[in-house]
Design a protein around this motif. Structure first.
Motif, PDB file in Angstrom:
ATOM      1  N   LEU A 149       0.850  -1.177   0.000  1.00 26.13           N
ATOM      2  CA  LEU A 149       0.000   0.000   0.000  1.00 26.13           C
ATOM      3  C   LEU A 149       0.893   1.238   0.000  1.00 26.13           C
ATOM      4  O   LEU A 149       1.990   1.186   0.547  1.00 26.13           O
ATOM      5  CB  LEU A 149      -0.893  -0.005   1.245  1.00 26.13           C
ATOM      6  N   PRO A 150       0.504   2.351  -0.547  1.00 24.81           N
ATOM      7  CA  PRO A 150      -0.741   2.513  -1.302  1.00 24.81           C
ATOM      8  C   PRO A 150      -0.639   1.924  -2.711  1.00 24.81           C
ATOM      9  O   PRO A 150       0.447   1.926  -3.300  1.00 24.81           O
ATOM     10  CB  PRO A 150      -0.886   4.033  -1.375  1.00 24.81           C
ATOM     11  N   ILE A 151      -1.776   1.498  -3.204  1.00 22.47           N
ATOM     12  CA  ILE A 151      -1.796   0.898  -4.545  1.00 22.47           C
ATOM     13  C   ILE A 151      -1.808   1.993  -5.603  1.00 22.47           C
ATOM     14  O   ILE A 151      -2.564   2.979  -5.495  1.00 22.47           O
ATOM     15  CB  ILE A 151      -3.012  -0.036  -4.650  1.00 22.47           C
ATOM     16  N   TYR A 173      -1.528 -11.025  -1.158  1.00 17.54           N
ATOM     17  CA  TYR A 173      -1.821  -9.781  -1.877  1.00 17.54           C
ATOM     18  C   TYR A 173      -3.261  -9.757  -2.376  1.00 17.54           C
ATOM     19  O   TYR A 173      -3.871  -8.690  -2.484  1.00 17.54           O
ATOM     20  CB  TYR A 173      -0.837  -9.588  -3.028  1.00 17.54           C
ATOM     21  N   LEU A 176      -5.086  -8.587   0.543  1.00 18.62           N
ATOM     22  CA  LEU A 176      -4.784  -7.165   0.740  1.00 18.62           C
ATOM     23  C   LEU A 176      -5.647  -6.300  -0.186  1.00 18.62           C
ATOM     24  O   LEU A 176      -6.296  -5.333   0.250  1.00 18.62           O
ATOM     25  CB  LEU A 176      -3.291  -6.929   0.457  1.00 18.62           C
ATOM     26  N   ILE A 177      -5.658  -6.664  -1.456  1.00 19.52           N
ATOM     27  CA  ILE A 177      -6.424  -5.883  -2.437  1.00 19.52           C
ATOM     28  C   ILE A 177      -7.920  -5.974  -2.133  1.00 19.52           C
ATOM     29  O   ILE A 177      -8.641  -4.968  -2.155  1.00 19.52           O
ATOM     30  CB  ILE A 177      -6.112  -6.381  -3.866  1.00 19.52           C
ATOM     31  N   HIS A 179      -9.452  -6.468   0.669  1.00 23.01           N
ATOM     32  CA  HIS A 179      -9.841  -5.675   1.829  1.00 23.01           C
ATOM     33  C   HIS A 179      -9.905  -4.187   1.503  1.00 23.01           C
ATOM     34  O   HIS A 179     -10.785  -3.481   1.993  1.00 23.01           O
ATOM     35  CB  HIS A 179      -8.876  -5.919   3.007  1.00 23.01           C
ATOM     36  N   GLU A 180      -8.979  -3.727   0.676  1.00 24.04           N
ATOM     37  CA  GLU A 180      -9.020  -2.328   0.240  1.00 24.04           C
ATOM     38  C   GLU A 180     -10.314  -2.053  -0.517  1.00 24.04           C
ATOM     39  O   GLU A 180     -10.985  -1.050  -0.313  1.00 24.04           O
ATOM     40  CB  GLU A 180      -7.813  -2.015  -0.667  1.00 24.04           C
ATOM     41  N   ARG A 183     -13.308  -1.912   1.749  1.00 27.05           N
ATOM     42  CA  ARG A 183     -13.365  -0.674   2.523  1.00 27.05           C
ATOM     43  C   ARG A 183     -14.053   0.438   1.711  1.00 27.05           C
ATOM     44  O   ARG A 183     -14.883   1.181   2.225  1.00 27.05           O
ATOM     45  CB  ARG A 183     -11.922  -0.261   2.874  1.00 27.05           C
ATOM     46  N   ILE A 184     -13.693   0.526   0.437  1.00 26.01           N
ATOM     47  CA  ILE A 184     -14.292   1.579  -0.406  1.00 26.01           C
ATOM     48  C   ILE A 184     -15.743   1.232  -0.742  1.00 26.01           C
ATOM     49  O   ILE A 184     -16.624   2.098  -0.693  1.00 26.01           O
ATOM     50  CB  ILE A 184     -13.477   1.763  -1.703  1.00 26.01           C
ATOM     51  N   SER A 252     -10.365  -4.547  -9.529  1.00 25.03           N
ATOM     52  CA  SER A 252     -10.283  -4.047  -8.152  1.00 25.03           C
ATOM     53  C   SER A 252      -9.164  -3.030  -7.990  1.00 25.03           C
ATOM     54  O   SER A 252      -9.342  -1.993  -7.354  1.00 25.03           O
ATOM     55  CB  SER A 252     -10.048  -5.203  -7.177  1.00 25.03           C
ATOM     56  N   ILE A 256      -9.481   0.767  -6.820  1.00 25.23           N
ATOM     57  CA  ILE A 256      -8.817   1.357  -5.658  1.00 25.23           C
ATOM     58  C   ILE A 256      -8.096   2.655  -6.048  1.00 25.23           C
ATOM     59  O   ILE A 256      -8.122   3.643  -5.331  1.00 25.23           O
ATOM     60  CB  ILE A 256      -7.815   0.359  -5.021  1.00 25.23           C
TER      61      ILE A 256
END
Lengths: 670, 184
Positions: A149-151, A173, A176-177, A179-180, A183-184, A252, A256
């Motif tokens: 992060l950040p992507i 990963y 990780l992606i 979950h990001e 969140r959005i 995704s 992000i």
């Protein structure tokens, strides 16, 4: 009796130009000295028309074969979706039946949803903990992409390259992606509000179904997503193809980086119940083995947070399936969408905890709210007016042009863009050009079966559609003739498998119509029997010559279908008759059984543990009113576990059903 | 039929006379039924919503897929016979069956025998080479008669050319490709 051009060679003067023909550039009258020239040109014209007409006939003969192949694919596809819904309804019925005892409902809820009985806050915490990227370690042998992060845009570009080379992204990963993304997504409204004011345009992409090459082709032709180049992905990103994961990750990552210019719409396949059967689950297990449970668990949750539609400039409504006569934007906006973990299994039939069992108290309002969602994701347009349940797919509805007019007028929309149905050209306008279907997976049924398409919407401009066709499997582009033959061959192969899977039932019916055992029956009888037994409405008369031999009197030699070599392979030819019918039954239900197996296999380990097996037995036992004691269950499990390794794999599971099928079979004949 | 062999030799009564078989009419009726079935089947391939209608634009394909060889002009005539002014974009099964049944019965639009098609190519082959080039085809087929559009022409060339290199069509063989029968 014959058309005039028949005699054109001997007396060309009588040839009369038909009204649709482009006028010939010839003076009305000619000097007598040029009669010879005129005659010659008329002969040429007649010759040209003969060749043109015969060629158009030849093309039509091909076209009807292609169309017939297409019909086979669609029928088989929808029959599959229907089966899945039937299975689902079966589970739902079971749940309704045991609603008096919340504990049982909980067990089956677990089987179906793999959800816990925790409160929503605790559930959230549980999800964050169990699926945290930190729970997965990166092996030193991992050679793929690393993501921190950040992507950024750099990540997007390097991932495109990596996936093109066939790399798989590490589970850590992926989590990780995801979950990001989650969140959005949680911040977004049910309906994305899209404006072309700043970017001047937006691109809508339809079903991709795990076809990575199509997404890459779209990015190549139309550019990567960015703030200047926004995208709406209109659902059905996953399932069927083999690279659903890669597609979902790429979209995704873009989402992000550009959360205000990349939009997700949920499709009917963004649903774990469908993933059980249509391949995404299998893909995850294959690629991520021991980590697959975490990933799948997180996906289930993410699906529930996907917006269900987008509205471009307040005038173009974009959703996966379509609308129905009750579609209402205000009501849609009020839905708490994450309740619908599966569109097919709304939360209100599943108790949040043991004390709160609500199945019986299902209100009309809840049902209507559910239908708002269901109809958006599952419906198909039809030509005639009205709105009726979608019997073909088993979910959603069919809506007519009157419903389109009514709903568009009510909301002041000018166009409805939807996906959900494969179209030969990748797109299709209907309902007086007020409904546009966009389907973006090319070669969906077989290489050459269809084009893909996407559509660009620019401010105050008519939609501009771009078609494409991936050609990764072929060295040189196929000609139309080769394409038709190939697509047709694949379709017929599918159909022959259906024939073999239903051989005994077909033969039984054929013989009833053939009391003297002559081996042949009339064409009509044959058509009726195959339609009934296979439950497929197909142009059998058109297909007959490629499925079965016909004698000189036009009678169908019905056994010939089963003589082909391909079928011998499917059926393992020299086995006993009795055994054959079991094979057929298993083969017929293989998809269904696989879905049951995947549902029982809660932790997605690819095998059913004793605990998982016990849960289902307890539940089913209670439902039947026959209580299994622990020993019985263990005995049962052991008897299924043929290699005695403590767990049941899919082959053992199939074998178990074969034993059950023997019982059914005998029962039929008694 | 047993009652007609009355032992008294009495004239069969009214009811029995009606049941007397008329082989010619029966065979006609059978032929009629067969035609209707065949037509309905071809129609249904394009009846996507099973509501007994097809788009008018598909009519040519349906008729030609039955093996008939109408010109575009003749097709327009058939279309105008079938179409319903209140709904010009689609064709209803009933009207389709009525018109097409007569056409099949009268054996209209059966097309030329193979020899005439071969002759047609020979007419265009003014040099008597036995073959025609892509250029010649383009001049004739895209400009005269009921011209091919580009897509039709491309499709035509893919099956017409002998092989990809010489851009020629030895039409004697090609005629065989054109006259394939339905369901071959």
């Amino acid at each position: 009796m014959f058309s005039e051009r028949w005699i054109c060679f001997c007396c060309p003067q009588t040839y009369k130009i038909q009204r649709s023909i482009a006028p010939l550039e010839q003076p009305q009258s000619r000097p007598p000295s040029k009669t010879r020239g005129k005659k010659k040109s008329d002969i040429t014209l007649a010759a040209v028309i003969i060749i043109q007409s015969w060629f158009r006939r030849r093309q039509a003969l091909f076209e009807i074969r292609r169309k017939a192949a297409w019909t086979i694919y669609q029928n088989i596809e929808y029959a599959g979706e229907q089966d899945q819904l039937k299975l689902y309804n079966f589970f739902l019925d079971l749940m309704q039946a045991v609603s008096k005892n919340p504990r049982d409902a909980l067990v089956i809820a677990k089987v179906l949803r793999r959800t816990s009985s925790l409160s929503s806050t605790a559930e959230e915490l549980d999800l964050l903990q169990t699926t945290a990227p930190e729970t997965v370690n990166i092996e030193s042998s991992y050679k793929g992409q690393h993501i921190q992060l950040p992507i950024t845009k750099g990540h997007l570009e390097s991932l495109v390259g990596a996936f093109q080379r066939g790399e798989t992204l590490h589970a850590r990963y992926v989590l990780l992606i995801l979950h990001e993304v989650r969140r959005i997504l949680k911040r977004l409204p049910n309906v994305n509000v899209v404006s072309t004011y700043q970017s001047t345009c937006v691109t809508v992409v339809g079903d991709l179904h795990g076809n990575l090459s199509d997404l890459l082709l779209i990015f190549h032709k139309n550019g990567l997503p960015s703030n200047e180049n926004p995208y709406i992905f209109n659902g059905d990103i996953v399932d069927r193809g083999t690279q659903s994961m890669e597609i979902f990750i790429l979209i995704s990552v873009a989402f992000i980086i550009y959360p205000n210019n990349v939009y997700f719409n949920r499709g009917n396949h963004e649903d774990h119940v469908l993933n059980l059967r249509y391949g995404f689950m299998k893909e995850i297990i294959k690629k991520y083995k021991s980590q697959s449970t975490k990933i799948f668990h997180l996906f289930e949750n993410i699906y529930s947070w996907l917006p269900i539609a987008s509205l471009i400039d307040d005038r173009i409504f974009v959703t996966h399936g379509g609308i129905s006569d009750i579609t209402d934007l205000n009501k849609i906006n009020r839905i708490q969408r994450n309740k619908y973990v599966s569109i097919l299994s709304p939360t209100f039939v599943i108790p949040e905890n043991e004390e709160q069992c609500q199945i019986k108290d299902l209100t009309n309002e809840q049902l209507l709210e559910w239908r708002q969602m269901l109809d958006l994701l599952w419906s198909d347009p039809k030509q005639g007016n009205g709105c009726e349940p979608n019997t073909y797919r088993g979910g959603g509805c069919y809506w007519g042009p009157d419903v389109t007019n009514q709903i568009l007028e009510k909301h002041n929309w000018t166009l409805l863009i939807r996906s959900h149905e494969c179209k030969e050209e990748g797109f299709d306008y209907c309902h007086d050009k007020k409904v546009l279907t966009i389907f973006s997976a090319s070669n969906y049924y077989a290489a050459g079966s269809n084009r893909g398409a996407y559509v660009r919407i620019s401010t105050n401009q008519p939609p501009s559609i771009v078609q494409f066709m991936g050609t990764k499997h072929t060295v040189k582009p196929l000609t139309i003739w080769e394409r038709v033959s190939y697509v047709e061959e694949q379709a017929l192969r599918n159909l022959l498998e259906k024939f073999s899977a239903n051989k005994s039932r077909l033969m039984k019916e054929f013989r009833l119509k053939d009391p003297h055992q002559a081996g042949c029956i009339a064409l009509n009888e044959w058509c009726e029997i195959v339609t009934q037994v296979l439950e497929l409405q197909l142009p059998w008369r058109t297909l007959k010559s490629r499925l079965v031999d016909i004698d000189s009197n036009g009678l169908i030699l019905y056994e010939s279908t089963f003589r082909s070599q391909e079928l011998q392979c499917v059926l393992n030819s020299p086995v006993l008759n009795r055994r054959q019918s079991f094979c057929q039954a298993i083969y017929r239900n293989k998809d269904l059984l696989e879905a049951v197996f995947r549902a029982m296999d809660k932790d997605n380990s690819g095998v059913i543990s004793l605990q998982e097996f016990t849960d289902v037995c307890v539940f089913l036992g209670n439902h039947n009113g026959t209580k299994f004691d622990e020993k019985q269950i263990i005995d049962l499990a052991t008897s299924i576990d043929l290699d005695k390794n403590g767990v049941i794999d899919f082959n053992e599971f199939l074998e178990a059903f074969r034993i059950v099928d023997i019982g059914d079979h005998n029962h039929d004949h008694s | 039929m047993a009652t007609s062999t009355d032992a008294t030799g009495a004239v069969p009564d009214q009811e029995n006379r009606v049941t007397l078989r008329d082989p010619i009419r029966e065979s006609e009726e059978r032929a009629n039924q067969a035609r209707i079935k065949r037509l309905t089947d071809a129609f249904n391939v394009f009846d996507q919503e099973s509501n007994n209608t097809i788009p008018s634009t598909e009519l040519g394909t349906v008729i030609r897929s039955l093996g008939l060889v109408p010109t575009e002009g003749e097709l327009q005539d058939i279309l105008s016979e079938m179409s319903d002014d209140s709904n010009p974009d689609s064709i209803h099964l009933e009207r389709f069956l009525n018109v097409m049944n007569m056409i099949l019965k009268d054996r209209r639009y059966q097309g030329e025998p193979e020899s005439k098609i071969l002759r047609a190519f020979q007419v265009l082959d003014t040099q008597n080479n036995g073959y025609l080039t892509e250029e010649e085809f383009r001049n004739y087929l895209c400009k005269e008669g009921e011209p091919f559009n580009e897509e039709e022409f491309q499709d035509f060339m893919t099956i017409a050319l002998d092989d990809e290199t010489n851009h020629k069509c030895t039409y004697k063989d090609f005629v065989q490709h054109l006259v394939v029968e339905e369901n071959d």
